[in-house]
Design a protein around this motif. Structure first.
Motif, PDB file in Angstrom:
ATOM      1  N   ALA A 108     -52.591 -19.863 -25.813  1.00 25.36           N
ATOM      2  CA  ALA A 108     -51.790 -18.717 -25.393  1.00 25.36           C
ATOM      3  C   ALA A 108     -52.572 -17.783 -24.486  1.00 25.36           C
ATOM      4  N   LYS A 109     -53.891 -17.663 -24.732  1.00 24.98           N
ATOM      5  CA  LYS A 109     -54.679 -16.719 -23.944  1.00 24.98           C
ATOM      6  C   LYS A 109     -56.152 -17.087 -24.031  1.00 24.98           C
ATOM      7  N   LEU A 110     -56.858 -16.888 -22.922  1.00 24.43           N
ATOM      8  CA  LEU A 110     -58.303 -17.059 -22.867  1.00 24.43           C
ATOM      9  C   LEU A 110     -58.897 -15.759 -22.356  1.00 24.43           C
ATOM     10  N   ASP A 111     -59.649 -15.080 -23.195  1.00 22.73           N
ATOM     11  CA  ASP A 111     -60.179 -13.766 -22.866  1.00 22.73           C
ATOM     12  C   ASP A 111     -61.704 -13.827 -22.933  1.00 22.73           C
ATOM     13  N   ASP A 115     -70.492 -13.089 -21.188  1.00 29.09           N
ATOM     14  CA  ASP A 115     -70.771 -14.154 -20.227  1.00 29.09           C
ATOM     15  C   ASP A 115     -70.576 -15.533 -20.836  1.00 29.09           C
ATOM     16  N   ASP A 116     -70.903 -15.661 -22.111  1.00 33.42           N
ATOM     17  CA  ASP A 116     -70.876 -16.973 -22.754  1.00 33.42           C
ATOM     18  C   ASP A 116     -69.959 -17.038 -23.963  1.00 33.42           C
ATOM     19  N   VAL A 117     -69.022 -16.098 -24.094  1.00 29.14           N
ATOM     20  CA  VAL A 117     -68.093 -16.107 -25.232  1.00 29.14           C
ATOM     21  C   VAL A 117     -66.671 -15.875 -24.732  1.00 29.14           C
ATOM     22  N   ILE A 118     -65.770 -16.761 -25.143  1.00 28.13           N
ATOM     23  CA  ILE A 118     -64.339 -16.621 -24.871  1.00 28.13           C
ATOM     24  C   ILE A 118     -63.602 -16.496 -26.193  1.00 28.13           C
ATOM     25  N   VAL A 119     -62.671 -15.538 -26.260  1.00 30.82           N
ATOM     26  CA  VAL A 119     -61.747 -15.455 -27.382  1.00 30.82           C
ATOM     27  C   VAL A 119     -60.504 -16.257 -26.999  1.00 30.82           C
ATOM     28  N   MET A 120     -60.263 -17.332 -27.726  1.00 32.39           N
ATOM     29  CA  MET A 120     -59.120 -18.206 -27.474  1.00 32.39           C
ATOM     30  C   MET A 120     -58.023 -17.890 -28.481  1.00 32.39           C
ATOM     31  N   SER A 121     -56.821 -17.640 -27.990  1.00 34.22           N
ATOM     32  CA  SER A 121     -55.662 -17.415 -28.855  1.00 34.22           C
ATOM     33  C   SER A 121     -54.788 -18.659 -28.814  1.00 34.22           C
ATOM     34  N   LEU A 122     -54.389 -19.135 -29.975  1.00 33.15           N
ATOM     35  CA  LEU A 122     -53.587 -20.351 -30.103  1.00 33.15           C
ATOM     36  C   LEU A 122     -52.211 -20.021 -30.660  1.00 33.15           C
ATOM     37  N   GLN A 123     -51.190 -20.573 -30.014  1.00 35.66           N
ATOM     38  CA  GLN A 123     -49.813 -20.410 -30.470  1.00 35.66           C
ATOM     39  C   GLN A 123     -49.395 -21.653 -31.237  1.00 35.66           C
ATOM     40  N   LEU A 124     -48.967 -21.485 -32.478  1.00 28.75           N
ATOM     41  CA  LEU A 124     -48.500 -22.615 -33.283  1.00 28.75           C
ATOM     42  C   LEU A 124     -47.075 -22.975 -32.903  1.00 28.75           C
ATOM     43  N   PRO A 125     -46.625 -24.181 -33.232  1.00 32.26           N
ATOM     44  CA  PRO A 125     -45.238 -24.555 -32.960  1.00 32.26           C
ATOM     45  C   PRO A 125     -44.255 -23.617 -33.654  1.00 32.26           C
ATOM     46  N   ASP A 159     -50.818 -13.136 -38.143  1.00 36.85           N
ATOM     47  CA  ASP A 159     -50.560 -14.557 -37.897  1.00 36.85           C
ATOM     48  C   ASP A 159     -49.699 -14.829 -36.668  1.00 36.85           C
ATOM     49  N   GLU A 160     -49.593 -13.884 -35.731  1.00 35.20           N
ATOM     50  CA  GLU A 160     -48.856 -14.192 -34.512  1.00 35.20           C
ATOM     51  C   GLU A 160     -49.549 -15.324 -33.753  1.00 35.20           C
ATOM     52  N   HIS A 161     -50.872 -15.228 -33.636  1.00 34.74           N
ATOM     53  CA  HIS A 161     -51.690 -16.280 -33.039  1.00 34.74           C
ATOM     54  C   HIS A 161     -52.894 -16.518 -33.940  1.00 34.74           C
ATOM     55  N   LEU A 162     -53.504 -17.688 -33.797  1.00 33.08           N
ATOM     56  CA  LEU A 162     -54.833 -17.917 -34.336  1.00 33.08           C
ATOM     57  C   LEU A 162     -55.830 -17.571 -33.245  1.00 33.08           C
ATOM     58  N   THR A 163     -56.890 -16.843 -33.578  1.00 38.26           N
ATOM     59  CA  THR A 163     -57.908 -16.539 -32.581  1.00 38.26           C
ATOM     60  C   THR A 163     -59.238 -17.155 -32.997  1.00 38.26           C
ATOM     61  N   LEU A 164     -59.955 -17.669 -32.000  1.00 41.05           N
ATOM     62  CA  LEU A 164     -61.236 -18.325 -32.184  1.00 41.05           C
ATOM     63  C   LEU A 164     -62.231 -17.725 -31.205  1.00 41.05           C
ATOM     64  N   ALA A 181     -62.486 -25.394 -17.019  1.00 43.52           N
ATOM     65  CA  ALA A 181     -61.261 -26.069 -16.597  1.00 43.52           C
ATOM     66  C   ALA A 181     -60.028 -25.721 -17.418  1.00 43.52           C
ATOM     67  N   MET A 182     -60.185 -25.239 -18.628  1.00 42.76           N
ATOM     68  CA  MET A 182     -59.019 -25.015 -19.491  1.00 42.76           C
ATOM     69  C   MET A 182     -58.109 -23.941 -18.920  1.00 42.76           C
ATOM     70  N   LYS A 183     -56.809 -24.169 -19.026  1.00 39.70           N
ATOM     71  CA  LYS A 183     -55.799 -23.216 -18.579  1.00 39.70           C
ATOM     72  C   LYS A 183     -54.913 -22.818 -19.752  1.00 39.70           C
ATOM     73  N   GLU A 184     -54.342 -21.651 -19.652  1.00 42.43           N
ATOM     74  CA  GLU A 184     -53.357 -21.250 -20.647  1.00 42.43           C
ATOM     75  C   GLU A 184     -52.186 -22.225 -20.628  1.00 42.43           C
ATOM     76  N   ARG A 185     -51.606 -22.441 -21.799  1.00 41.07           N
ATOM     77  CA  ARG A 185     -50.498 -23.369 -22.053  1.00 41.07           C
ATOM     78  C   ARG A 185     -50.977 -24.807 -22.285  1.00 41.07           C
ATOM     79  N   GLU A 186     -52.269 -25.070 -22.198  1.00 38.36           N
ATOM     80  CA  GLU A 186     -52.772 -26.397 -22.523  1.00 38.36           C
ATOM     81  C   GLU A 186     -52.492 -26.694 -23.994  1.00 38.36           C
TER      82      GLU A 186
END
Length: 343
Positions: A108-111, A115-125, A159-164, A181-186
């Motif tokens: 859902a989002k890559l924030d 420099d070396d840390v991304i917060v990734m948000s994941l949308q469940l089905p 629980d709207e998204h999982l964040t890592l 290379a990763m894009k949102e919606r992958e």
């Protein structure tokens, strides 16, 4: 051939195939053995073999040495029974409370927060939910059959998204893709919840939270969960990094220290440079804890981060600060490099 495994002191029993690890069989049977990496690197699943025989697969010497094995110790994530066995290990209440699921997720989002840390948000089905305990982790199921483990960095009620929190490991197949290379919606496939690193809520002991780097992720979830539950237990967070920029959510921790009752925050930097203008605590983060709390006899410790930090903290807290061994809970972040150097 199938063998019977009896767990002491609980008396729980389950069957284990000869080509299956004791931990895998226990998870299948819903028996809550402690575990972390599942790859013989972190030592969280260590226990004793009381009766019978087992054979170990590849594992880290620091998790189980040959001398330890001769004294009857075992790593249940990589031990396979060769007979009926009786093992001794402290089971984890609530470890099997939520079902382990496999499901697709959408990025859902890559924030990029450092420099070396991304917060990734994941949308469940739609209409799906991953139930988990704050501190647990999930695994990405990659197309080549490999897996990558990351802790959920938000409490379950958020629980709207999982964040890592994903740290870039240059040359790492997965993190190179995430950062370059990763894009949102992958679409990615995950399995979880996994692990037994979560808050023991049947205690009223004060809590020491110890993190290095992105080991902050599950600690963050634990703090959010405790705040949501209205916990009155005193909590202090020690978060260590080499440079101030490594404490990528420093402002959030300072806000917690201002707004949460019974919560303190101590940032510790080990390699500050003059241009950082750092005037706070320096040195190794676990040694800062020891300086402040020399007697830990009445505490619980939750530690997460680099294996060298976790190992040093457990050794020194137990030997020098009177921390009961059974009150040290840890999740050592083992990398592919760690797993590539078995005994």
């Amino acid at each position: 051939m199938t063998f019977n495994v009896t767990v002491q002191p609980s008396g729980h029993q389950f069957s284990c195939d000869e080509d299956e690890s004791v931990l895998a069989a226990a998870l299948r049977a819903g028996v809550g053995l402690p575990y972390g990496c599942k790859n013989g690197a972190c030592g969280s699943c260590r226990g004793k073999l009381l009766e019978g025989t087992m054979e170990h697969g590849p594992h880290q010497v620091k998790a189980l040495s040959a001398a330890d094995e001769e004294r009857g110790f075992a790593l249940f994530c990589c031990a396979r029974p060769k007979s009926d066995v009786v093992i001794e290990v402290r089971e984890v209440a609530g470890a099997g409370e939520f079902p382990i699921k496999k499901m697709p997720t959408r990025v859902a989002k890559l924030d990029r927060v450092a420099d070396d840390v991304i917060v990734m948000s994941l949308q469940l089905p739609a209409n799906e939910r991953l139930q988990y305990k704050a501190g647990q982790y999930l695994e990405f199921l990659l197309k080549d059959g490999k897996r990558r483990s990351y802790s959920m960095a938000n409490a379950p009620h958020l629980d709207e998204h999982l964040t890592l929190h994903i740290r870039h490991m240059p040359g790492g197949l997965f993190t190179d893709h995430v950062f370059n290379a990763m894009k949102e919606r992958e679409i990615l496939r995950i399995e979880g919840p996994l692990g037994t690193f979560f808050l023991r809520e049947d205690s009223d002991k004060p809590i020491i939270l110890l993190a290095s780097g992105t080991g902050f992720a599950p600690i963050k979830a634990i703090i959010e969960h405790a705040a949501h539950q209205g916990s009155q237990r005193p909590m202090v967070l020690y978060w260590g990094g080499r440079r101030p920029k490594d404490l990528y959510m420093h402002a959030l921790c300072e806000e917690w220290a201002r707004t949460l009752p019974n919560f303190r925050y101590v940032p510790v930097i080990s390699n500050a440079q003059p241009e950082d203008g750092w005037s706070g605590r320096d040195g190794f983060v676990h040694q800062a804890v020891m300086a402040d709390i020399p007697d830990m006899a009445g505490y619980q410790v939750y530690a997460c981060g680099a294996p060298v930090m976790v190992d040093a903290a457990k050794r020194d807290f137990v030997s020098a600060c009177k921390l009961p061994d059974e009150e040290f809970y840890a999740d050592a972040f083992t990398s592919e490099a760690d797993l590539a150097n078995p005994a």
